[in-house]
Design an enzyme around this catalytic site. Sequence first.
Site, PDB file in Angstrom:
ATOM      1  N   GLY A  38       0.790  -1.229   0.000  1.00 59.26           N
ATOM      2  CA  GLY A  38       0.000   0.000   0.000  1.00 59.26           C
ATOM      3  C   GLY A  38       0.822   1.278   0.000  1.00 59.26           C
ATOM      4  N   ASP A  95       0.612   3.989   3.915  1.00 56.48           N
ATOM      5  CA  ASP A  95      -0.502   4.671   3.271  1.00 56.48           C
ATOM      6  C   ASP A  95      -1.444   5.290   4.296  1.00 56.48           C
ATOM      7  OD1 ASP A  95      -1.412   2.192   4.204  1.00 56.48           O
ATOM      8  OD2 ASP A  95      -2.004   1.440   2.237  1.00 56.48           O
ATOM      9  N   ASP A  98      -4.645   3.695  10.732  1.00 53.32           N
ATOM     10  CA  ASP A  98      -6.031   3.436  11.116  1.00 53.32           C
ATOM     11  C   ASP A  98      -6.053   3.203  12.626  1.00 53.32           C
ATOM     12  OD1 ASP A  98      -8.701   2.756  11.099  1.00 53.32           O
ATOM     13  OD2 ASP A  98      -8.424   0.794  10.189  1.00 53.32           O
ATOM     14  N   THR A  99      -5.933   1.963  13.072  1.00 57.39           N
ATOM     15  CA  THR A  99      -5.867   1.717  14.517  1.00 57.39           C
ATOM     16  C   THR A  99      -4.462   1.994  15.061  1.00 57.39           C
ATOM     17  OG1 THR A  99      -5.197  -0.566  14.209  1.00 57.39           O
ATOM     18  CG2 THR A  99      -7.562  -0.137  14.313  1.00 57.39           C
ATOM     19  N   GLY A 100      -3.478   1.967  14.178  1.00 61.68           N
ATOM     20  CA  GLY A 100      -2.092   2.152  14.613  1.00 61.68           C
ATOM     21  C   GLY A 100      -1.399   0.834  14.954  1.00 61.68           C
ATOM     22  N   THR A 102      -0.405  -1.692  13.159  1.00 61.81           N
ATOM     23  CA  THR A 102       0.708  -2.070  12.289  1.00 61.81           C
ATOM     24  C   THR A 102       1.988  -1.378  12.736  1.00 61.81           C
ATOM     25  OG1 THR A 102      -0.860  -2.246  10.470  1.00 61.81           O
ATOM     26  CG2 THR A 102       1.468  -2.199   9.875  1.00 61.81           C
ATOM     27  N   LYS A 126      -6.883   8.169  10.022  1.00 59.78           N
ATOM     28  CA  LYS A 126      -8.331   8.125  10.253  1.00 59.78           C
ATOM     29  C   LYS A 126      -8.662   8.645  11.635  1.00 59.78           C
ATOM     30  CE  LYS A 126      -9.905   4.329   7.525  1.00 59.78           C
ATOM     31  NZ  LYS A 126     -10.576   3.021   7.469  1.00 59.78           N
ATOM     32  N   ASP A 154      -6.239  -0.247  -1.661  1.00 56.62           N
ATOM     33  CA  ASP A 154      -7.175  -1.101  -2.389  1.00 56.62           C
ATOM     34  C   ASP A 154      -8.322  -1.565  -1.516  1.00 56.62           C
ATOM     35  OD1 ASP A 154      -5.477  -2.947  -0.809  1.00 56.62           O
ATOM     36  OD2 ASP A 154      -6.635  -4.493  -1.848  1.00 56.62           O
ATOM     37  N   ARG A 160      -6.651   0.573  -6.741  1.00 58.84           N
ATOM     38  CA  ARG A 160      -5.318   1.104  -6.411  1.00 58.84           C
ATOM     39  C   ARG A 160      -4.877   2.199  -7.374  1.00 58.84           C
ATOM     40  NH1 ARG A 160      -2.640  -2.404  -2.747  1.00 58.84           N
ATOM     41  NH2 ARG A 160      -3.209  -4.575  -3.040  1.00 58.84           N
TER      42      ARG A 160
HETATM   43  P1  IMP Z   1      -3.735  -0.159  11.262  1.00 61.81           P
HETATM   44  O1  IMP Z   1      -2.766  -1.213  11.646  1.00 61.81           O
HETATM   45  O2  IMP Z   1      -5.083  -0.359  11.859  1.00 61.81           O
HETATM   46  O3  IMP Z   1      -3.229   1.251  11.472  1.00 61.81           O
HETATM   47  O4  IMP Z   1      -4.047  -0.350   9.728  1.00 61.81           O
HETATM   48  C1  IMP Z   1      -3.138  -0.109   8.786  1.00 61.81           C
HETATM   49  C2  IMP Z   1      -3.410  -0.872   7.500  1.00 61.81           C
HETATM   50  O5  IMP Z   1      -4.801  -1.278   7.322  1.00 61.81           O
HETATM   51  C3  IMP Z   1      -3.125   0.068   6.379  1.00 61.81           C
HETATM   52  O6  IMP Z   1      -1.761   0.065   6.038  1.00 61.81           O
HETATM   53  C4  IMP Z   1      -4.011  -0.466   5.279  1.00 61.81           C
HETATM   54  O7  IMP Z   1      -3.329  -1.504   4.592  1.00 61.81           O
HETATM   55  C5  IMP Z   1      -5.207  -1.057   5.977  1.00 61.81           C
HETATM   56  N1  IMP Z   1      -6.346  -0.103   5.979  1.00 61.81           N
HETATM   57  C6  IMP Z   1      -6.905   0.507   7.053  1.00 61.81           C
HETATM   58  N2  IMP Z   1      -7.911   1.318   6.695  1.00 61.81           N
HETATM   59  C7  IMP Z   1      -7.991   1.227   5.343  1.00 61.81           C
HETATM   60  C8  IMP Z   1      -8.849   1.869   4.362  1.00 61.81           C
HETATM   61  O8  IMP Z   1      -9.734   2.692   4.644  1.00 61.81           O
HETATM   62  N3  IMP Z   1      -8.632   1.528   3.053  1.00 61.81           N
HETATM   63  C9  IMP Z   1      -7.669   0.641   2.671  1.00 61.81           C
HETATM   64  N4  IMP Z   1      -6.845   0.041   3.553  1.00 61.81           N
HETATM   65  C10 IMP Z   1      -7.002   0.324   4.872  1.00 61.81           C
HETATM   66 MG    MG Z   2      -0.868  -0.974   4.458  1.00 60.99          MG
END
Ligand code: IMP
Ligand code: MG
Length: 178
Positions: A38, A95, A98-100, A102, A126, A154, A160
């Site tokens: 991404g 990219d 979201d929750t953080g 990763t 987000k 995606d 994408r």
């Molecule tokens: P986190 O670990 O919750 O911060 O999520 C991170 C990963 O979830 C991002 O790198 C994306 O690959 C995927 N992701 C989260 N929200 C979206 C979205 O709205 N569209 C596409 N991918 C998302």
């Molecule tokens: Mg990602």
Amino acid sequence: MKVLISENELRQGLTRMAGEIRAHYADKPLTLVGVFAGSIVLLADLIRLLDLPLRVELLPSRHGGKGTNKPSPVVVDLDVLVSDIRGRHVLLVDDIFDTGDTMWELIPQLDELGPETVRVAVLLRKQGRCRVPRQPDFVGFDIPDAFVVGYGLDYNDRYRHLPYIAALEPEELREAAS
Ligand code: IMP
Ligand code: MG
């Protein structure tokens, strides 16, 4: 599908973020580490906006549950990093924050390799979703809590290619999943 950030706005936000990154790292040895597939589109644009000596690394893709874009816990075999990051400054590039989760899982794993610092740059953050005690250091845009696609992001492998960021409507999420 509703356009959230146009191609023009994307360019402006990226240019601003690149300026902040350039000012922050100025003369320091910097390695950009792209997080999974991404980040590729963002990484390619960021490199062209950063007038700095750079090393670039990419962490390999993982596969999550279909349509959820929520992969299982992040365990990366960091041997894939070609260059030694000991003594260098690492900027993780992703990219979307979201929750953080990763980032929260990746940072300590990279820290083990002895970099000077590990910081995080994301195109999108987000609102109201973060569940870790750390925020990204560089943010392109804050967006509402919607599922977004385009510019490398995606949904089930689609969208994408879009040169802008768009939010999918609930019907579109259902359609694509079926
Ligand atoms: P986190 O670990 O919750 O911060 O999520 C991170 C990963 O979830 C991002 O790198 C994306 O690959 C995927 N992701 C989260 N929200 C979206 C979205 O709205 N569209 C596409 N991918 C998302
Ligand atoms: Mg990602």
